[in-house]
Design an enzyme around this catalytic site. Structure first.
Site, mmCIF file in Angstrom:
data_model
loop_
_atom_site.group_PDB
_atom_site.id
_atom_site.type_symbol
_atom_site.label_atom_id
_atom_site.label_comp_id
_atom_site.label_asym_id
_atom_site.label_seq_id
_atom_site.Cartn_x
_atom_site.Cartn_y
_atom_site.Cartn_z
ATOM 1 N N GLY A 44 34.092 48.507 45.042
ATOM 2 C CA GLY A 44 33.198 47.531 45.664
ATOM 3 C C GLY A 44 33.064 46.167 44.661
ATOM 4 O O GLY A 44 31.972 45.474 44.522
ATOM 5 N N GLY A 48 29.170 40.865 45.180
ATOM 6 C CA GLY A 48 27.854 41.486 44.981
ATOM 7 C C GLY A 48 27.714 41.818 43.470
ATOM 8 O O GLY A 48 28.301 41.503 42.597
ATOM 9 N N LEU A 100 38.050 53.349 50.519
ATOM 10 C CA LEU A 100 37.517 54.781 49.553
ATOM 11 C C LEU A 100 37.018 55.746 50.456
ATOM 12 O O LEU A 100 36.701 56.903 49.813
ATOM 13 C CB LEU A 100 36.396 53.974 48.928
ATOM 14 C CG LEU A 100 36.948 52.946 47.789
ATOM 15 C CD1 LEU A 100 36.116 51.955 47.107
ATOM 16 C CD2 LEU A 100 37.395 53.903 46.539
ATOM 17 N N TYR A 203 20.026 55.423 55.195
ATOM 18 C CA TYR A 203 20.753 55.103 54.072
ATOM 19 C C TYR A 203 20.326 55.992 52.879
ATOM 20 O O TYR A 203 21.248 56.418 52.045
ATOM 21 C CB TYR A 203 20.462 53.497 53.800
ATOM 22 C CG TYR A 203 20.973 53.059 52.567
ATOM 23 C CD1 TYR A 203 22.109 52.629 52.086
ATOM 24 C CD2 TYR A 203 19.821 52.757 51.586
ATOM 25 C CE1 TYR A 203 22.363 52.317 50.863
ATOM 26 C CE2 TYR A 203 20.148 52.283 50.286
ATOM 27 C CZ TYR A 203 21.396 51.911 49.936
ATOM 28 O OH TYR A 203 21.673 51.299 48.776
ATOM 29 N N LYS A 207 22.103 58.203 49.166
ATOM 30 C CA LYS A 207 22.051 57.726 47.750
ATOM 31 C C LYS A 207 21.221 58.865 47.138
ATOM 32 O O LYS A 207 21.429 59.039 45.676
ATOM 33 C CB LYS A 207 21.122 56.592 47.727
ATOM 34 C CG LYS A 207 21.896 55.109 48.325
ATOM 35 C CD LYS A 207 23.110 55.016 47.528
ATOM 36 C CE LYS A 207 23.735 53.538 47.614
ATOM 37 N NZ LYS A 207 25.041 53.324 46.951
#
Length: 356
Positions: A44, A48, A100, A203, A207
């Site tokens: 990533g 960002g 990925l 989401y 995580k």
């Protein structure tokens, strides 16, 4: 009564002093994340937080490999990162385009990075890839729910599997090892892993799974690190450490996209939350890692939330985290009902779309 107020005030003052000293790094002086001259791989890394991490670590002397899908963005990010190099004559930079979400692609990434790094696997691997689609759970299609798990959890799990298998291979000759400094595998999770909020059911579970994976891998790695103690010439070439970073909201193009699909009630619950730029969150994350933290938060609110939800995870600073946990556990008696009330009131005042 007066005596009780006196001791309560004294305890609060002591708590604030300890917290201030902790934020100043008083309790941790050693740098536990040495990157100068070492190779760091960041997924990533084209935008960002990942791009900001690459720039910061390049400034600290690291060789940097960034991974993402879009080759054009990778090229732009590589120029941005390499221009911040501490020593442009010695440092090296590389990009790898990959998907990925596929396990074999993660194996290819580690193999390519190892070949580029003169036959040695990267010293530090940061599983930072991910994206958020904050939306009401029942309004989200099943394909998106699965995609959120693939993009956020499985990308980290696949990379961890490929990386650890490469790192834990025994090295017969000590002379072939670049150094015996610990290797670090870092995952970027989220504060969403620590608290349930309406609109993050798409989401946050991914995580939270990542945070759980980090906890379990940290425990398992003691097995291999311990074996290395008694097998210094035939065991793994270096100790391996696991870390999990839990940032909050990051002002980036990705955050702007999230807000386009985010439910209004989620925005209400997030009012007043601290937002950080990509550079601020990168700096805070690296600082926590340099202090040797396992679970790393990037804001004071995040630190408070972490302290109250640590379970069996190791404390960064036992005194500070224990004091904060006590205070926050009491605070949740008021915070929790207030959050629930806001969601309920929104449902009372606004139409809610029910499944047909």
């Amino acid at each position: 009564m007066a005596l009780g107020v006196y001791w309560a005030t004294l305890s609060l003052c002591l708590f604030l002093v300890v917290l201030m000293l902790d934020r100043m790094g008083f309790f941790s002086r050693k740098n536990h994340l040495e990157v100068d001259g070492r190779t760091v791989l960041i997924t990533g890394g084209s935008q960002g937080m990942g791009r900001a991490l690459g720039k910061l670590l390049a400034r600290k002397g690291a060789n940097v490999i960034i991974v993402a899908r879009n080759e054009a963005k990778l090229a732009e990010a590589l120029h941005y990162i390499s221009s911040s190099a501490k020593d442009p004559q010695k440092q090296r930079f590389h990009t790898i385009s990959a998907d990925l979400t596929k396990s074999d692609e993660n194996i290819r990434i580690i193999n390519e990075a190892t070949k580029w790094n003169n036959g040695h696997p990267p010293d530090i691997v940061w599983a930072n890839a991910g994206s958020s689609y904050p939306h009401l759970f029942i309004d989200t299609d099943i394909d998106t729910l699965r995609s959120q798990m693939d993009t956020n959890y499985w990308t980290a799990a696949y990379l961890a599997h490929a990386t650890l298998r490469a790192w834990l291979k025994p090295t017969a000759s000590k002379s072939t090892r670049p150094d015996d400094k610990p290797r670090h595998f870092i995952m970027t999770s989220s504060l969403g892993a620590l608290v349930g909020l309406a609109g993050y059911g798409t989401y946050a579970p991914a995580k939270a799974a990542m945070r759980s994976l980090a906890d379990n891998l940290r425990s398992e790695l003691h097995l291999y690190n311990g074996h290395r103690r008694t097998n210094p010439t035939s065991g793994p070439p270096a100790d391996v450490k696991i870390h999990c970073v839990l940032p909050g909201s990051i002002t980036s193009p990705g955050y702007e996209e999230e807000n386009k699909v985010k439910h209004p009630v989620t925005k209400i619950l997030e009012e007043g939350d601290t937002k950080q730029t990509e550079d601020e969150v990168a700096a805070a994350a690296v600082k926590g890692l340099e202090h040797g933290e396992f679970l790393v938060t990037t804001t004071l609110l995040g630190r408070a939330m972490k302290a109250s939800m640590m379970g069996s995870s190791p404390r960064s600073h036992w005194l500070v985290d224990t004091l904060i946990a006590g205070v926050i556990n009491w605070a949740w008696l008021f915070i929790g009902p207030d959050l629930d009330k806001k969601v309920s009131q929104y449902g009372e005042k606004n139409p809610v779309q029910l499944p047909s």
